[in-house]
Every structure is written in C-alpha cells, then in structure tokens.
Design a protein around this motif. Structure first.
Motif, short mmCIF file in Angstrom:
data_model
loop_
_atom_site.label_atom_id
_atom_site.label_comp_id
_atom_site.label_asym_id
_atom_site.label_seq_id
_atom_site.Cartn_x
_atom_site.Cartn_y
_atom_site.Cartn_z
N MET A 13 27.71 -11.87 34.53
CA MET A 13 27.12 -11.73 33.21
C MET A 13 25.60 -11.63 33.37
O MET A 13 25.01 -12.41 34.11
N ILE A 14 25.02 -10.68 32.66
CA ILE A 14 23.57 -10.48 32.73
C ILE A 14 22.97 -10.90 31.40
O ILE A 14 23.37 -10.40 30.35
N ASP A 15 22.02 -11.83 31.48
CA ASP A 15 21.36 -12.33 30.28
C ASP A 15 20.13 -11.46 30.00
O ASP A 15 19.10 -11.61 30.63
N LEU A 16 20.28 -10.52 29.08
CA LEU A 16 19.18 -9.58 28.83
C LEU A 16 17.99 -10.24 28.14
O LEU A 16 16.88 -9.75 28.24
N TYR A 17 18.22 -11.35 27.43
CA TYR A 17 17.06 -12.05 26.84
C TYR A 17 16.14 -12.51 27.96
O TYR A 17 14.93 -12.30 27.95
#
Ligand code: SF4
Ligand code: SF4
Length: 151
Positions: A1-5
C-alpha cells in the motif's frame, strides 16, 4: 500500500515504482502517475490538460481516466501548469537522472525491496482489501493507495 499523503511530503527518494499496465504494453508507468490520474484527478469534462497538450499525448480511457502516451509526451509540463486543481506533481513526467532506481512492481521479488526503500511507512506490505472508509483504494491487483479521491 502506498500512502500518497505522506509521499507528497517526502523531500526526495530516488526509488520510483513502475508498473506494466497490461502484458501488451511495452512501456512502464510510474505508480504515482497511475494513481494520480485514477484517484486525484477530477476527470474534467472538457479536460484542460488534454486540450493544452501540444503532442496529443493525453487522452481519456473508456472509464474517463486520463492516460499519457509515454512515447508521445515531450515533457513540456503544459498539462501540469494548466490543470486548475494542481492534480499532478511537478516531477511526475521528468526524465530522472541515472542515480534513480526503478523497481518493477509487476515482479513480486521487488515489492519488499521497494517498501524498504521508503521511510515512515510510506509503502507497506499489507494483506487487505480496499477500504474507502479509511481512504484506501485499489489501484490494481497488487497495489492499494491511500488518498483523498475526487467524487
Ligand atoms: S485538468 Fe487536471 S483535474 Fe482536469 S482532467 Fe486534467 S489532470 Fe484531471
Ligand atoms: S508534459 Fe507531456 S502530456 Fe503533458 S502537455 Fe506536455 S507533452 Fe503533453
């Protein structure tokens, strides 16, 4: 999972994730580009970014998601400048210097190395489904992103 924030607030990380969008696709797209057009973009009806592109490199797919033809794009950044919502990050289409490392997330063996390359839990290996209540959405079979989406 990539946390774009969190990713947007990262000063610099010279590891970029890329992905083949289909087996027939000869080019790789960065995960950030795919996620930005899928989730952050507001999918304007008469999209200024497409109209401004001097190379006809942008179009919408059948779901209304903007797609960039990598082979046509001349990286002029007109689309980035004209987007009224600041959707795209300034470095999104830059040609990266040779000290950048590209990891192919179509390849399972690269996933853990990619996660380890990012600080502060920006990239985590998880076993879960998308969870819109927590702003977690499915980009493709392998990748979830955490992002405020435009609806
Ligand atoms: S102008 Fe910006 S928000 Fe509108 S379609 Fe293009 S990238 Fe998306
Ligand atoms: S950066 Fe690429 S996609 Fe954007 S306007 Fe320029 S040529 Fe078109």
């Amino acid at each position: 999972m990539i946390d774009l924030y969190k990713l947007r607030n990262l000063d610099e990380c010279k590891v970029e994730a890329v992905y083949k969008t289909s087996p027939n696709d000869k080019s790789f797209k960065t995960i950030r580009e795919l996620a930005t057009f899928q989730f952050t973009c507001r999918k304007c009806d008469n999209a200024p970014c497409i109209n401004a592109c001097p190379a006809d490199a942008l179009e919408k797919d059948k779901n209304g998601v903007v797609v960039r033809a990598v082979n046509l794009c001349i990286r002029c950044k007109s689309c980035i400048t004209i987007c009224p919502f600041g959707t795209m990050m300034d470095d999104l289409f830059q040609v990266k210097t040779s000290d950048y490392i590209y990891m192919n997330l179509s390849d399972d063996s690269e996933l853990e190395k990619f996660a380890a390359a990012y600080p502060d839990d920006i990239v985590t290996i998880v076993d879960m489904d998308e969870d819109p209540g927590k702003n977690i959405y499915k980009l493709n079979d392998k990748i979830l992103v955490k992002e405020h989406i435009w609806e």
